[in-house]
Design an enzyme around this catalytic site. Structure first.
Site, mmCIF file in Angstrom:
data_model
loop_
_atom_site.group_PDB
_atom_site.id
_atom_site.type_symbol
_atom_site.label_atom_id
_atom_site.label_comp_id
_atom_site.label_asym_id
_atom_site.label_seq_id
_atom_site.Cartn_x
_atom_site.Cartn_y
_atom_site.Cartn_z
ATOM 1 N N GLY A 22 0.828 -1.199 0.000
ATOM 2 C CA GLY A 22 0.000 0.000 0.000
ATOM 3 C C GLY A 22 0.861 1.247 0.000
ATOM 4 N N GLY A 24 0.679 5.729 1.033
ATOM 5 C CA GLY A 24 -0.038 6.857 1.609
ATOM 6 C C GLY A 24 0.734 8.132 1.383
ATOM 7 C CG MET A 26 3.984 10.202 6.093
ATOM 8 S SD MET A 26 5.140 11.582 6.203
ATOM 9 C CE MET A 26 6.460 10.842 7.151
ATOM 10 N N GLY A 27 4.575 7.676 2.093
ATOM 11 C CA GLY A 27 5.397 6.785 1.296
ATOM 12 C C GLY A 27 4.729 5.462 1.016
ATOM 13 C CB VAL A 29 3.902 -0.220 3.287
ATOM 14 C CG1 VAL A 29 4.247 -1.422 4.174
ATOM 15 C CG2 VAL A 29 3.829 1.054 4.129
ATOM 16 C CE LYS A 45 5.109 5.115 6.236
ATOM 17 N NZ LYS A 45 4.224 5.562 7.332
ATOM 18 C CG ASP A 148 -3.668 10.897 10.649
ATOM 19 O OD1 ASP A 148 -4.802 11.401 10.577
ATOM 20 O OD2 ASP A 148 -3.076 10.415 9.665
#
Length: 512
Positions: A22, A24, A26-27, A29, A45, A148
């Site tokens: 996946g 997101g 931030m980066g 994985v 990650k 978050d």
């Protein structure tokens, strides 16, 4: 269809990337094989290439260090095991590989039942409580605010011992609360779950996470959000969080019948002012505890553990354990034929009418047993996760008139037997010590009971889970040697404490 160039790459001569799991803000994985440990699955990650600046690299590294510390202390926070930078200068960190689905996917199918909601919420709260308690930086403890909390950052996985195990993910924008830290003066988070003070860019504390938890709790019970923004924009959500009262449960679903005190807990978390919310996660847990008792969450957990324990082989010492109480079962046991007639100590599960109980089997000369018919019993458990997850179970028999008897044994947390015994000890909160005399080993000579401190019971359960998910290391002897050394270091402290608090027959469980 383009092929991901990262697939098949090996990082640090150790982690071979297998597939993308996946991505997101931030980066990305990836699933990877830890080739050093024989292909154990891990997750890697990477920081997004669009964020490759000095500030974001430091934040990413801080996320890794934060999760590394927190994951060692709570099974409800994802564990980080390694950190590095690849050939292109892109930082990455390695964490445990988790199989399951995020809470958002669970809620989207249907809202949670009250017992399941209480189980999930308690686990989430335990993870947050650990984060809010802080991590150590340069010898000082600083609290962590996640900033978050939302369903997509909560993973629901299946565990043999816990049933549904909850893990908090993504501490990418977590804030370390340091006294000298400057205010953020900017918004970071997810609009729909952000607290009013977070929308203003204020410095945050644990109560901001509690607000986000309140939004999520409402959604877990109803499948709907407690607030509705006119537009999905910063301005729309700013007005909703600051000025819109949360919708009532009855408005969202008139057929949903919730206990009044459960509604009160959720709504208190959604208070606009931080001072009107629960001031700590401990307050939330305390408020939920009566509901857990009422709805039987504890019984469900016990049933899951009982089902796991029921798969254990029955000890050969009992012909029909279901007919014997715990004390009777202990008294009629016979020394196992595969064990030597010598001064040894070993753990053994024992079946009885109460289920499976933890016992410690001890063989000594008859005179040594008789000297300790009246004694102070002390126990302590120590744990080492790396290089091999191993626990040292120490029992001390203390009598001022005679030399202390130290009865250490090891529980290998990578073995099913070691994990089962740790869980039994943690659940029972006590164990029976079965004494066998070398001169007459056939039958148990006497039985004593030693209780275990509540904090040690909790740790035993956590260590069993850590052992289950830790990578396999083929050299457990190293961990044993370190634990033996630690025991020698604390022996003088134990003796001093026992001497000062000695009272014949007293059971001491948490003196240090």
């Amino acid at each position: 269809m383009m092929t991901d160039p990262n697939i098949g790459r090996v990082l640090s001569n150790r982690y071979q990337l297998v597939q993308l799991l996946g991505q997101g803000s931030m980066g990305r994985v990836y699933e990877a094989n830890d080739v050093t440990l024989g292909g154990v699955l891990v997750a890697v990650k990477f920081l997004s290439q669009t964020l490759l600046n000095g500030k974001m690299k430091l934040r990413f590294e801080r996320e890794a260090k934060t999760c590394a510390q927190l994951g060692q202390r709570s099974i409800h926070i994802v564990r980080v095991m390694d950190y590095g930078v690849n050939e292109e200068g892109i930082p990455f960190y390695v964490m445990e590989h988790l199989k399951g689905e995020n809470l958002s996917e669970v809620i989207n199918r249907q809202p949670l039942t009250i017992p399941r909601f209480l189980d999930f919420t308690r686990q989430i709260c335990l993870g947050l409580q650990c984060a809010h308690a802080g991590i150590q930086i340069d010898g000082e403890i600083y609290p962590i605010v996640h900033r978050d909390i939302k369903p997509s950052n909560i993973l629901v996985s299946q565990s043999e011992s816990f049933g549904e195990l909850i893990k908090i993910l993504d501490f990418g924008i977590a804030k370390v609360l340091q006294a000298e830290a400057s205010q953020t003066n900017c918004f970071m988070g997810t609009l729909a779950y952000s607290s009013p003070e977070q929308m203003e860019g204020q410095e945050l504390d644990a109560r901001s996470d509690i607000y986000s938890l309140g939004v999520m709790m409402f959604q877990m019970l109803t499948g709907r959000m407690p607030l509705h923004a006119d537009t999905h924009s910063f301005g729309g959500w700013y007005k909703a969080h600051h000025f819109q009262p949360p919708r009532s449960f009855d408005t969202v679903n008139s057929s949903l019948k919730l206990p009044k005190n459960l509604e009160t807990i959720v709504m208190s978390c959604l208070a606009k002012s931080p001072g009107d919310r629960p001031q700590s996660i401990a307050e939330v847990l305390s408020a939920l505890a009566p509901l857990e008792q009422r709805y039987g969450t504890g019984r469900q957990i016990a049933q899951r553990i009982g089902a796991s324990l029921s798969r254990m082989p029955a000890p050969s010492t009992l012909q029909d354990p279901n007919l014997l109480s715990a004390d009777e079962a202990c008294r009629v046991t016979t020394w196992p034929g595969n064990m030597p007639i010598a001064e040894i100590v070993f753990p053994k599960p024992l079946n009885c009418t109460e289920g499976v109980i933890p016992t410690l089997w001890v063989m000594l000369p008859m005179r040594e047993i008789q000297k300790r018919m009246r004694c102070t019993r002390y126990n302590q458990f120590m744990f080492m996760e790396t290089p091999h997850p191993m626990a040292l179970w120490l029992t001390v028999l203390y009598n001022r008139e005679h030399e202390s008897r130290w009865l250490p044994c090891f529980l290998d947390m990578k073995s099913p037997q070691g994990r089962q015994m740790a869980r039994l000890l943690g659940q029972a909160g006590q164990y029976r010590i079965l004494f066998f005399a070398q001169e007459n080993p056939r039958h148990c000579f006497t039985v004593q009971t030693s209780s275990i401190a509540a904090n040690q019971c909790k740790l035993l359960q956590e260590w069993a889970m850590i052992g289950q998910i830790s990578p396999l290391n083929p050299n457990p002897s190293v961990s044993k040697e370190h634990l033996r050394g630690a025991l020698e270091n604390i022996k003088p402290k134990i003796l001093m404490k026992l001497e000062s608090l000695y009272d014949a027959g007293t059971d001491l469980t948490s003196l240090l």
